[in-house]
Scaffold this motif. Structure first.
Motif, PDB file in Angstrom:
ATOM      1  N   ALA A 129       0.840  -1.202   0.000  1.00  0.00           N
ATOM      2  CA  ALA A 129       0.000   0.000   0.000  1.00  0.00           C
ATOM      3  C   ALA A 129       0.876   1.254   0.000  1.00  0.00           C
ATOM      4  O   ALA A 129       0.578   2.221  -0.717  1.00  0.00           O
ATOM      5  CB  ALA A 129      -0.926  -0.001   1.219  1.00  0.00           C
ATOM      6  N   LYS A 130       1.951   1.251   0.779  1.00  0.00           N
ATOM      7  CA  LYS A 130       2.851   2.403   0.814  1.00  0.00           C
ATOM      8  C   LYS A 130       3.440   2.673  -0.572  1.00  0.00           C
ATOM      9  O   LYS A 130       3.518   3.822  -1.006  1.00  0.00           O
ATOM     10  CB  LYS A 130       3.959   2.179   1.851  1.00  0.00           C
ATOM     11  N   LYS A 131       3.838   1.607  -1.271  1.00  0.00           N
ATOM     12  CA  LYS A 131       4.366   1.771  -2.628  1.00  0.00           C
ATOM     13  C   LYS A 131       3.307   2.367  -3.545  1.00  0.00           C
ATOM     14  O   LYS A 131       3.595   3.269  -4.333  1.00  0.00           O
ATOM     15  CB  LYS A 131       4.825   0.424  -3.198  1.00  0.00           C
ATOM     16  N   MET A 132       2.096   1.847  -3.442  1.00  0.00           N
ATOM     17  CA  MET A 132       1.002   2.325  -4.295  1.00  0.00           C
ATOM     18  C   MET A 132       0.658   3.780  -3.989  1.00  0.00           C
ATOM     19  O   MET A 132       0.403   4.565  -4.899  1.00  0.00           O
ATOM     20  CB  MET A 132      -0.221   1.422  -4.140  1.00  0.00           C
ATOM     21  N   LEU A 133       0.669   4.140  -2.713  1.00  0.00           N
ATOM     22  CA  LEU A 133       0.374   5.523  -2.329  1.00  0.00           C
ATOM     23  C   LEU A 133       1.463   6.464  -2.843  1.00  0.00           C
ATOM     24  O   LEU A 133       1.176   7.577  -3.279  1.00  0.00           O
ATOM     25  CB  LEU A 133       0.251   5.648  -0.803  1.00  0.00           C
ATOM     26  N   TYR A 150     -11.300  -0.310   7.477  1.00  0.00           N
ATOM     27  CA  TYR A 150     -10.396  -1.236   8.157  1.00  0.00           C
ATOM     28  C   TYR A 150      -8.961  -1.040   7.648  1.00  0.00           C
ATOM     29  O   TYR A 150      -8.007  -1.022   8.428  1.00  0.00           O
ATOM     30  CB  TYR A 150     -10.838  -2.693   7.962  1.00  0.00           C
ATOM     31  N   PHE A 151      -8.828  -0.888   6.335  1.00  0.00           N
ATOM     32  CA  PHE A 151      -7.509  -0.654   5.742  1.00  0.00           C
ATOM     33  C   PHE A 151      -6.880   0.612   6.334  1.00  0.00           C
ATOM     34  O   PHE A 151      -5.726   0.593   6.766  1.00  0.00           O
ATOM     35  CB  PHE A 151      -7.623  -0.536   4.220  1.00  0.00           C
ATOM     36  N   SER A 152      -7.630   1.702   6.344  1.00  0.00           N
ATOM     37  CA  SER A 152      -7.107   2.980   6.852  1.00  0.00           C
ATOM     38  C   SER A 152      -6.718   2.868   8.324  1.00  0.00           C
ATOM     39  O   SER A 152      -5.682   3.390   8.744  1.00  0.00           O
ATOM     40  CB  SER A 152      -8.141   4.098   6.664  1.00  0.00           C
ATOM     41  N   LYS A 153      -7.529   2.166   9.098  1.00  0.00           N
ATOM     42  CA  LYS A 153      -7.253   1.984  10.526  1.00  0.00           C
ATOM     43  C   LYS A 153      -5.960   1.170  10.724  1.00  0.00           C
ATOM     44  O   LYS A 153      -5.108   1.530  11.536  1.00  0.00           O
ATOM     45  CB  LYS A 153      -8.444   1.283  11.187  1.00  0.00           C
ATOM     46  N   ALA A 154      -5.825   0.071   9.965  1.00  0.00           N
ATOM     47  CA  ALA A 154      -4.619  -0.768  10.054  1.00  0.00           C
ATOM     48  C   ALA A 154      -3.387   0.018   9.608  1.00  0.00           C
ATOM     49  O   ALA A 154      -2.317  -0.075  10.229  1.00  0.00           O
ATOM     50  CB  ALA A 154      -4.786  -2.024   9.201  1.00  0.00           C
ATOM     51  N   PHE A 155      -3.531   0.808   8.544  1.00  0.00           N
ATOM     52  CA  PHE A 155      -2.419   1.609   8.033  1.00  0.00           C
ATOM     53  C   PHE A 155      -1.977   2.621   9.090  1.00  0.00           C
ATOM     54  O   PHE A 155      -0.788   2.746   9.376  1.00  0.00           O
ATOM     55  CB  PHE A 155      -2.840   2.333   6.741  1.00  0.00           C
ATOM     56  N   LYS A 156      -2.943   3.320   9.673  1.00  0.00           N
ATOM     57  CA  LYS A 156      -2.614   4.349  10.664  1.00  0.00           C
ATOM     58  C   LYS A 156      -1.963   3.726  11.903  1.00  0.00           C
ATOM     59  O   LYS A 156      -1.017   4.283  12.456  1.00  0.00           O
ATOM     60  CB  LYS A 156      -3.858   5.139  11.061  1.00  0.00           C
ATOM     61  N   LYS A 157      -2.460   2.577  12.314  1.00  0.00           N
ATOM     62  CA  LYS A 157      -1.877   1.891  13.484  1.00  0.00           C
ATOM     63  C   LYS A 157      -0.409   1.536  13.223  1.00  0.00           C
ATOM     64  O   LYS A 157       0.440   1.709  14.086  1.00  0.00           O
ATOM     65  CB  LYS A 157      -2.679   0.631  13.802  1.00  0.00           C
ATOM     66  N   GLU A 202       1.685   2.816  10.657  1.00  0.00           N
ATOM     67  CA  GLU A 202       2.535   3.914  10.183  1.00  0.00           C
ATOM     68  C   GLU A 202       2.437   5.184  11.010  1.00  0.00           C
ATOM     69  O   GLU A 202       3.238   6.099  10.843  1.00  0.00           O
ATOM     70  CB  GLU A 202       2.206   4.233   8.724  1.00  0.00           C
ATOM     71  N   GLY A 203       1.424   5.276  11.869  1.00  0.00           N
ATOM     72  CA  GLY A 203       1.267   6.475  12.689  1.00  0.00           C
ATOM     73  C   GLY A 203       0.629   7.638  11.945  1.00  0.00           C
ATOM     74  O   GLY A 203       0.613   8.762  12.435  1.00  0.00           O
ATOM     75  N   MET A 204       0.129   7.363  10.755  1.00  0.00           N
ATOM     76  CA  MET A 204      -0.567   8.392   9.970  1.00  0.00           C
ATOM     77  C   MET A 204      -1.525   7.690   9.015  1.00  0.00           C
ATOM     78  O   MET A 204      -1.356   6.512   8.712  1.00  0.00           O
ATOM     79  CB  MET A 204       0.413   9.274   9.197  1.00  0.00           C
ATOM     80  N   SER A 205      -2.506   8.416   8.542  1.00  0.00           N
ATOM     81  CA  SER A 205      -3.482   7.836   7.613  1.00  0.00           C
ATOM     82  C   SER A 205      -2.844   7.644   6.243  1.00  0.00           C
ATOM     83  O   SER A 205      -1.812   8.259   5.936  1.00  0.00           O
ATOM     84  CB  SER A 205      -4.696   8.759   7.496  1.00  0.00           C
ATOM     85  N   PRO A 206      -3.455   6.826   5.385  1.00  0.00           N
ATOM     86  CA  PRO A 206      -2.940   6.666   4.018  1.00  0.00           C
ATOM     87  C   PRO A 206      -2.864   8.003   3.271  1.00  0.00           C
ATOM     88  O   PRO A 206      -1.878   8.266   2.567  1.00  0.00           O
ATOM     89  CB  PRO A 206      -3.940   5.713   3.357  1.00  0.00           C
ATOM     90  N   GLY A 207      -3.869   8.838   3.451  1.00  0.00           N
ATOM     91  CA  GLY A 207      -3.857  10.146   2.794  1.00  0.00           C
ATOM     92  C   GLY A 207      -2.713  11.018   3.279  1.00  0.00           C
ATOM     93  O   GLY A 207      -2.035  11.689   2.487  1.00  0.00           O
ATOM     94  N   GLU A 208      -2.465  11.025   4.582  1.00  0.00           N
ATOM     95  CA  GLU A 208      -1.352  11.800   5.147  1.00  0.00           C
ATOM     96  C   GLU A 208      -0.013  11.256   4.641  1.00  0.00           C
ATOM     97  O   GLU A 208       0.903  12.030   4.357  1.00  0.00           O
ATOM     98  CB  GLU A 208      -1.399  11.748   6.677  1.00  0.00           C
TER      99      GLU A 208
END
Length: 176
Positions: free
Chosen positions: A123-127, A148-155, A157-163
């Motif tokens: 996901a990080k690569k895609m973002l 769920y994806f956004s919640k798991a990502f934030k947990k 990485e410490g930031m949302s996918p958008g951030e």
């Protein structure tokens, strides 16, 4: 593995080793003319049995490590699918409980956590490298819902996918 009729984990192998050791003590106390030759034979027999046991255990451990390596490869190659532990264990011809326990012992995390981690790395690569929406990325990586994806990502990485995307775009604009 077997030595004659002995299985490598069979308690009778230990009995055989102990019997050989006691026989060597008896022979050395008798001090017959050919006792050194007999003792040498017994020591070689004991050494062979112990080396065989060690070899079999190392081989079994290496075989398990190879299977876990294959599981990790399957997960990476199929990051956009929802491969679960039971499917992986089946593909590797392992019992599920043994697979899960061995995977955690070797990697330090469960197969499910490992799969989650590689999905988030993807996901990080895609973002960072595309303009695909967060929602599309979550579905592309086979998450059941974008929340769920956004919640798991934030947990993780410490930031949302958008951030994360904004931060990455900021880094790219500075570099160019």
């Amino acid at each position: 593995g077997k030595v004659g009729e002995l299985s490598i984990d069979d308690p009778s192998l230990d009995e055989t080793l102990l019997e050989l050791f006691h026989r060597s003590l008896l022979i050395s106390s008798q001090k017959k003319e050919d006792h050194l030759l007999t003792l040498t034979g017994i020591v070689m027999h004991i050494t062979g049995l112990l080396n065989y046991r060690l070899y079999c255990r190392n081989y079994a451990q290496q075989e398990l490590a190879d299977k876990i390596g294959k599981a990790k490869e399957l997960m990476r190659d199929n990051v956009k699918e929802n491969l679960n532990g039971r499917q992986l264990a089946s593909r590797l011809v392992m019992g599920y409980d043994n697979f899960r326990r061995t995977f955690k012992k070797i990697t330090g995390i469960s197969p499910a956590q490992y799969m989650q981690d590689i999905k988030l790395e993807e996901a990080k690569k895609m973002l960072a490298c595309s303009s695909i929406s967060v929602k599309e990325i979550s579905y592309d990586l086979n998450y059941e819902n974008p929340c769920y994806f956004s919640k798991a990502f934030k947990k993780k990485e410490g930031m949302s996918p958008g951030e994360y995307r904004q931060m990455y775009e900021g880094i790219l604009s500075i570099a160019t």
